[in-house]
Design an enzyme around this catalytic site. Structure first.
Site, PDB file in Angstrom:
ATOM      1  N   ILE A   1      -3.682  -0.196 -40.212  1.00 29.25           N
ATOM      2  CA  ILE A   1      -3.460   0.653 -38.882  1.00 29.25           C
ATOM      3  C   ILE A   1      -2.042   0.387 -38.657  1.00 29.25           C
ATOM      4  CG2 ILE A   1      -4.393  -1.145 -37.360  1.00 29.25           C
ATOM      5  CD1 ILE A   1      -5.753   1.269 -35.734  1.00 29.25           C
TER       6      ILE A   1
ATOM      7  N   HIS B   1       0.386  -4.941 -47.881  1.00 24.97           N
ATOM      8  CA  HIS B   1       0.512  -4.956 -46.411  1.00 24.97           C
ATOM      9  C   HIS B   1      -0.256  -6.314 -46.162  1.00 24.97           C
ATOM     10  CE1 HIS B   1       1.763  -0.885 -46.932  1.00 24.97           C
ATOM     11  NE2 HIS B   1       1.997  -1.129 -45.724  1.00 24.97           N
TER      12      HIS B   1
ATOM     13  N   GLU C   1       5.822  -5.783 -35.612  1.00 18.21           N
ATOM     14  CA  GLU C   1       4.574  -4.685 -35.579  1.00 18.21           C
ATOM     15  C   GLU C   1       3.432  -5.673 -35.010  1.00 18.21           C
ATOM     16  OE1 GLU C   1       6.546  -2.144 -39.117  1.00 18.21           O
ATOM     17  OE2 GLU C   1       4.796  -3.375 -39.545  1.00 18.21           O
TER      18      GLU C   1
END
Ligand code: GUN
Length: 129
Positions: A83, A29, A49
């Site tokens: 997150i 990520h 995102e």
């Protein structure tokens, strides 16, 4: 048959991966709040995102806080802070980052994996729509 089913299965699969594979998943990520130049190199999903959470329009002070938090988090846990950006605001993300820095590595492995599933759930929902 649904995003919920797919993600429940995905959650089970992720839990039984060995530690190295879980770590590799987390390390795949990107860091949140990257510079515009580095953001441009990410997938369309990642860019969406990050901008949905307001991370692309942070003021200089918040950008510095995020960069410092990300670096401290990576140094402590060995994987990026994860997150689900689309379910949080930039203010919430900064607060969570600073709070989660106090957790143990075991707690953060669990938190990060569960956030990965939230990220996946929203992507699966998008794919099904
Ligand atoms: N890294 C931390 N959170 C996220 C997220 O929601 N999406 C992506 N692509 N990377 C992240």
């Amino acid at each position: 048959s649904s995003a919920e089913d797919a993600c429940a299965k995905l959650y089970e699969l992720v839990q039984v991966l060995d530690y190295d594979a879980q770590l590799a998943l987390l390390r795949a990520h990107p860091e949140l709040g990257q510079s515009a130049a580095r953001l441009a190199a990410l997938t369309a999903e990642s860019q969406h995102e990050q901008s949905a959470a307001g991370l692309t329009v942070l003021d200089a002070a918040s950008r510095a806080r995020l960069a410092a938090g990300n670096a401290a988090y990576m140094a402590k846990f060995g994987h990026p802070f994860i997150i689900c950006a689309r379910l949080n605001t930039s203010t919430g993300i900064l607060a969570q980052l600073e709070a989660r820095l106090h957790n143990t590595a075991q707690m953060e492995l669990a938190n990060a994996l569960s956030q990965v599933i939230d990220i996946a759930r929203l992507r699966v929902i998008d794919l099904l729509n």
